[in-house]
Motif scaffolding. Structure first.
Motif, PDB file in Angstrom:
ATOM      1  N   ALA A 248       0.839  -1.345   0.068  1.00  0.00           N
ATOM      2  CA  ALA A 248       0.016   0.112  -0.030  1.00  0.00           C
ATOM      3  C   ALA A 248       0.920   1.244  -0.239  1.00  0.00           C
ATOM      4  O   ALA A 248       2.164   1.221   0.638  1.00  0.00           O
ATOM      5  CB  ALA A 248      -0.937   0.023   1.269  1.00  0.00           C
ATOM      6  N   GLY A 249       0.390   2.439  -0.555  1.00  0.00           N
ATOM      7  CA  GLY A 249       1.113   3.428  -0.712  1.00  0.00           C
ATOM      8  C   GLY A 249       2.385   3.609  -1.802  1.00  0.00           C
ATOM      9  O   GLY A 249       2.812   4.737  -1.865  1.00  0.00           O
ATOM     10  N   ASP A 250       2.408   2.620  -2.614  1.00  0.00           N
ATOM     11  CA  ASP A 250       3.434   2.675  -3.609  1.00  0.00           C
ATOM     12  C   ASP A 250       3.078   3.562  -4.793  1.00  0.00           C
ATOM     13  O   ASP A 250       2.949   3.145  -5.869  1.00  0.00           O
ATOM     14  CB  ASP A 250       3.896   1.387  -4.040  1.00  0.00           C
ATOM     15  CG  ASP A 250       5.455   1.182  -4.525  1.00  0.00           C
ATOM     16  OD1 ASP A 250       5.869   2.173  -4.430  1.00  0.00           O
ATOM     17  OD2 ASP A 250       5.809  -0.057  -4.665  1.00  0.00           O
ATOM     18  N   ILE A 251       2.772   4.762  -4.658  1.00  0.00           N
ATOM     19  CA  ILE A 251       2.262   5.861  -5.645  1.00  0.00           C
ATOM     20  C   ILE A 251       3.287   6.249  -6.579  1.00  0.00           C
ATOM     21  O   ILE A 251       2.556   6.632  -7.796  1.00  0.00           O
ATOM     22  CB  ILE A 251       1.327   6.856  -5.123  1.00  0.00           C
ATOM     23  CG1 ILE A 251       2.546   7.846  -4.412  1.00  0.00           C
ATOM     24  CG2 ILE A 251       0.072   6.605  -3.973  1.00  0.00           C
ATOM     25  CD1 ILE A 251       1.985   9.374  -3.990  1.00  0.00           C
ATOM     26  N   GLY A 252       4.376   5.850  -6.607  1.00  0.00           N
ATOM     27  CA  GLY A 252       5.570   6.292  -7.353  1.00  0.00           C
ATOM     28  C   GLY A 252       5.548   5.437  -8.600  1.00  0.00           C
ATOM     29  O   GLY A 252       5.795   5.887  -9.660  1.00  0.00           O
ATOM     30  N   HIS A 253       4.575   4.357  -8.860  1.00  0.00           N
ATOM     31  CA  HIS A 253       4.528   3.651  -9.759  1.00  0.00           C
ATOM     32  C   HIS A 253       3.258   3.535 -10.467  1.00  0.00           C
ATOM     33  O   HIS A 253       2.876   2.464 -11.294  1.00  0.00           O
ATOM     34  CB  HIS A 253       5.084   2.078  -9.501  1.00  0.00           C
ATOM     35  CG  HIS A 253       6.325   1.998  -8.885  1.00  0.00           C
ATOM     36  ND1 HIS A 253       7.413   2.217  -9.919  1.00  0.00           N
ATOM     37  CD2 HIS A 253       6.901   2.044  -7.660  1.00  0.00           C
ATOM     38  CE1 HIS A 253       8.559   2.428  -9.089  1.00  0.00           C
ATOM     39  NE2 HIS A 253       8.277   2.105  -7.966  1.00  0.00           N
ATOM     40  N   ILE A 254       2.452   4.612 -10.225  1.00  0.00           N
ATOM     41  CA  ILE A 254       1.002   4.814 -10.861  1.00  0.00           C
ATOM     42  C   ILE A 254       1.498   5.497 -12.132  1.00  0.00           C
ATOM     43  O   ILE A 254       2.475   6.418 -12.325  1.00  0.00           O
ATOM     44  CB  ILE A 254       0.091   5.830 -10.074  1.00  0.00           C
ATOM     45  CG1 ILE A 254      -0.141   5.201  -8.802  1.00  0.00           C
ATOM     46  CG2 ILE A 254      -0.723   6.366 -10.927  1.00  0.00           C
ATOM     47  CD1 ILE A 254      -1.098   5.885  -7.922  1.00  0.00           C
ATOM     48  N   ARG A 255       1.010   4.979 -13.134  1.00  0.00           N
ATOM     49  CA  ARG A 255       1.399   5.427 -14.747  1.00  0.00           C
ATOM     50  C   ARG A 255       0.921   6.821 -14.798  1.00  0.00           C
ATOM     51  O   ARG A 255      -0.587   7.056 -14.534  1.00  0.00           O
ATOM     52  CB  ARG A 255       1.005   4.651 -15.673  1.00  0.00           C
ATOM     53  CG  ARG A 255       1.364   2.989 -15.738  1.00  0.00           C
ATOM     54  CD  ARG A 255       2.683   3.097 -15.777  1.00  0.00           C
ATOM     55  NE  ARG A 255       3.351   1.585 -15.601  1.00  0.00           N
ATOM     56  CZ  ARG A 255       3.002   0.532 -16.480  1.00  0.00           C
ATOM     57  NH1 ARG A 255       2.493   0.920 -17.601  1.00  0.00           N
ATOM     58  NH2 ARG A 255       3.744  -0.739 -16.167  1.00  0.00           N
ATOM     59  N   VAL A 256       1.531   7.937 -15.561  1.00  0.00           N
ATOM     60  CA  VAL A 256       1.026   9.092 -16.003  1.00  0.00           C
ATOM     61  C   VAL A 256       1.488   9.350 -17.329  1.00  0.00           C
ATOM     62  O   VAL A 256       2.543   8.897 -17.812  1.00  0.00           O
ATOM     63  CB  VAL A 256       1.696  10.225 -14.632  1.00  0.00           C
ATOM     64  CG1 VAL A 256       1.241  10.083 -13.435  1.00  0.00           C
ATOM     65  CG2 VAL A 256       3.173  10.180 -14.939  1.00  0.00           C
ATOM     66  N   PRO A 257       0.456  10.179 -18.088  1.00  0.00           N
ATOM     67  CA  PRO A 257       0.818  10.493 -19.412  1.00  0.00           C
ATOM     68  C   PRO A 257       1.966  11.115 -19.629  1.00  0.00           C
ATOM     69  O   PRO A 257       2.774  10.575 -20.753  1.00  0.00           O
ATOM     70  CB  PRO A 257      -0.396  11.290 -19.858  1.00  0.00           C
ATOM     71  CG  PRO A 257      -1.448  10.839 -18.850  1.00  0.00           C
ATOM     72  CD  PRO A 257      -0.866  10.795 -17.537  1.00  0.00           C
ATOM     73  N   GLU A 258       2.607  12.099 -18.615  1.00  0.00           N
ATOM     74  CA  GLU A 258       3.626  12.894 -18.872  1.00  0.00           C
ATOM     75  C   GLU A 258       5.022  11.838 -19.003  1.00  0.00           C
ATOM     76  O   GLU A 258       6.036  12.328 -19.552  1.00  0.00           O
ATOM     77  CB  GLU A 258       3.751  13.864 -18.007  1.00  0.00           C
ATOM     78  CG  GLU A 258       2.732  14.867 -18.158  1.00  0.00           C
ATOM     79  CD  GLU A 258       1.411  14.519 -17.303  1.00  0.00           C
ATOM     80  OE1 GLU A 258       0.272  15.189 -17.070  1.00  0.00           O
ATOM     81  OE2 GLU A 258       1.326  13.443 -16.922  1.00  0.00           O
ATOM     82  N   GLY A 259       4.806  10.586 -18.554  1.00  0.00           N
ATOM     83  CA  GLY A 259       5.918   9.765 -18.398  1.00  0.00           C
ATOM     84  C   GLY A 259       5.743   8.715 -19.490  1.00  0.00           C
ATOM     85  O   GLY A 259       6.706   7.656 -19.320  1.00  0.00           O
ATOM     86  N   ALA A 260       5.232   8.906 -20.443  1.00  0.00           N
ATOM     87  CA  ALA A 260       5.162   7.665 -21.487  1.00  0.00           C
ATOM     88  C   ALA A 260       6.367   7.209 -22.115  1.00  0.00           C
ATOM     89  O   ALA A 260       6.464   6.229 -22.222  1.00  0.00           O
ATOM     90  CB  ALA A 260       4.032   8.012 -22.484  1.00  0.00           C
ATOM     91  N   GLN A 261       7.317   8.402 -22.112  1.00  0.00           N
ATOM     92  CA  GLN A 261       8.486   7.678 -22.627  1.00  0.00           C
ATOM     93  C   GLN A 261       9.863   7.577 -21.485  1.00  0.00           C
ATOM     94  O   GLN A 261      10.857   7.347 -21.960  1.00  0.00           O
ATOM     95  CB  GLN A 261       9.156   8.983 -23.693  1.00  0.00           C
ATOM     96  CG  GLN A 261       8.051   9.107 -24.797  1.00  0.00           C
ATOM     97  CD  GLN A 261       7.559   7.963 -25.555  1.00  0.00           C
ATOM     98  OE1 GLN A 261       8.605   7.108 -25.976  1.00  0.00           O
ATOM     99  NE2 GLN A 261       6.453   7.615 -25.771  1.00  0.00           N
ATOM    100  N   ALA A 262       9.346   7.671 -20.423  1.00  0.00           N
ATOM    101  CA  ALA A 262      10.313   7.676 -19.346  1.00  0.00           C
ATOM    102  C   ALA A 262      10.419   6.307 -18.619  1.00  0.00           C
ATOM    103  O   ALA A 262       9.471   5.579 -18.249  1.00  0.00           O
ATOM    104  CB  ALA A 262      10.003   8.727 -18.380  1.00  0.00           C
ATOM    105  N   LEU A 263      11.561   5.787 -18.700  1.00  0.00           N
ATOM    106  CA  LEU A 263      12.048   4.496 -18.058  1.00  0.00           C
ATOM    107  C   LEU A 263      12.236   4.559 -16.658  1.00  0.00           C
ATOM    108  O   LEU A 263      13.028   5.278 -16.282  1.00  0.00           O
ATOM    109  CB  LEU A 263      13.156   3.754 -18.675  1.00  0.00           C
ATOM    110  CG  LEU A 263      13.444   2.381 -18.295  1.00  0.00           C
ATOM    111  CD1 LEU A 263      12.320   1.401 -18.594  1.00  0.00           C
ATOM    112  CD2 LEU A 263      14.818   2.002 -19.093  1.00  0.00           C
ATOM    113  N   CYS A 264      11.263   3.817 -16.097  1.00  0.00           N
ATOM    114  CA  CYS A 264      11.433   3.813 -14.378  1.00  0.00           C
ATOM    115  C   CYS A 264      12.418   2.649 -13.747  1.00  0.00           C
ATOM    116  O   CYS A 264      12.797   1.698 -14.710  1.00  0.00           O
ATOM    117  CB  CYS A 264      10.027   3.575 -13.834  1.00  0.00           C
ATOM    118  SG  CYS A 264      10.027   3.575 -12.057  1.00  0.00           S
TER     119      CYS A 264
END
Length: 406
Positions: A248-264
């Motif tokens: 719970a709380g791992d919001i850093g891995h919610i997908r956002v449109p602005e990061g479509a090309q950004a590799l996590c």
């Protein structure tokens, strides 16, 4: 905070200790009234707690009887009978401390400790730090009742092992409890092997400490830590909400449109952490000719008012605020706290801008958006509180008293 109900006439020594620690009943008469136990039974159970060194008598309190008489002697939790070791591990830095049972820091230290060096090396070094703290404070390992550790990854509560942590390579499934106990024993003696070690996610423990310290009346509290990564801790009715297996709380891995090309670092594209964390801002600054390796470097630039860092922090805040609009709508917290390396005015401004724009007015009408009160010590204090609340929980007291032979 939700109070543990006491079954009338069946209260254990642990129940009595819980009533005293919480302040709900702090005299013998009040304990009788709260539990329905006889005076003799209350006396017998209190005697065990006194012999264990967990309770002490304080000053005279209000007179129990309406007919008057001598002031009742108050009972207090004796926080001097043991100490707690705690550490807060970040990606490139760590803090360690020796604390009292009420969360006051006796002595502490910090330093560079790189999580990517792996658990064997990192936990071995923490063991050395703990030994140094005990020596500096003049305490022995026999006085330590427990060790708490905050880590930047999801933790399975039952085992204390991290589960697929994106920013902790080599730690997945590792026996953190066992290795840390051995590391402390290597520097302090074999008695350390029997000291319980508790591990939890850093955002969880920060939230736990901050809610208890500054917002005890908030029945739903959310803390968002934005440093090298992004994570959230949720406290509901005074208890950490961990989810099914600690995720719970791992919001850093919610997908956002602005990061479509950004590799996590988790291996996916489009995660919030890939575009709005301290690490992401550091990478963008470096690409713009401003060297920065991590969220802590970004924090230093923000403290100096660096214009590029300020602009990127505000942009990151807007991205996080957009996600938090959903979090706030789902959980309806009374307090939303922003903490970590980016938790300054530029980032907070960006968060508020998108949060209030996207969330329903009803969800934010009574919402307080604040920054950390405990600062860099929040994780340490939360780790210490985790240990104390675990060891002195009513359901665990009886077992510990039997072990002590009282």
């Amino acid at each position: 905070m939700t109070e543990r109900p006491v079954r009338t006439g069946q209260a254990s020594a642990g129940d009595l200790l819980d009533l005293v620690r919480s302040g709900r009943a702090t005299t013998r008469g009040a304990l009788q009234q709260a539990t329905g136990l006889s005076r003799a039974t209350v006396g017998q159970r209190l005697d065990r707690l006194f012999r264990a060194g967990w309770l002490r008598e304080g000053a005279g309190g209000p007179v129990d009887s309406p007919l008057g008489g001598r002031p009742a002697i108050t009972l207090e939790f004796d926080d001097a009978h043991a100490v707690v070791l705690a550490a807060d591990l970040d990606t490139r830095h760590a803090r360690a401390a020796l604390l009292t049972l009420t969360g006051e820091i006796i002595v502490e230290r910090g330093g560079v400790l790189v999580v990517e060096d792996g658990p064997e090396a990192v936990l071995g070094e923490l063991g050395r730090w703990f030994a140094e703290l005990l020596e500096k404070a003049g305490h022995g390992i026999d006085e330590v009742c427990g060790i708490g550790l905050a880590v930047p990854g999801p933790v399975e509560r039952g085992t204390g092992r991290v589960v697929q942590p994106p920013i902790m390579p080599g730690w997945d499934g590792y026996d953190i409890r066992g290795r840390l106990a051995r590391a402390v024993a290597e520097h302090t003696g074999p008695a350390a092997a029997s000291v319980p070690v508790l591990v939890d996610n850093d955002a969880n423990l920060m939230a736990y400490a901050e809610q208890r310290a500054a917002h005890p009346d908030a029945s739903a509290f959310v803390l968002v830590k934005v440093s090298t990564g992004i994570g959230a801790g949720v406290v509901v009715d005074g208890h950490i909400f961990r989810g099914t297996d600690g995720g719970a709380g791992d919001i850093g891995h919610i997908r956002v449109p602005e990061g479509a090309q950004a590799l996590c670092r988790c291996g996916s594209y489009g995660c919030l952490a890939a575009v709005a964390s301290g690490g992401a801002v550091a990478r963008r600054l470096t690409a713009a000719g401003v060297p920065a390796e991590s969220g802590s470097d970004v924090r230093k630039l923000l403290a100096g008012g660096h214009p590029e860092a300020v602009a990127l922090a505000r942009e990151a805040g807007r991205l996080v605020g957009d996600v938090l609009a959903t979090v706030v709508t789902l959980l309806n917290p009374g307090v939303l706290m922003i903490a970590g390396d980016l938790a300054g005015t530029p980032f907070l401004t960006g968060v508020r801008e998108l949060l209030y724009q996207r969330a329903l007015p009803r969800s934010t009408a009574r919402l307080e958006v604040v920054t950390s009160r405990l600062g860099e010590r929040a994780g340490l204090i939360g780790a210490g509180a985790l240990v104390v609340e675990h060891l002195y929980a009513a359901e665990r007291v009886e077992e510990r008293l039997r072990t002590l032979g009282v």
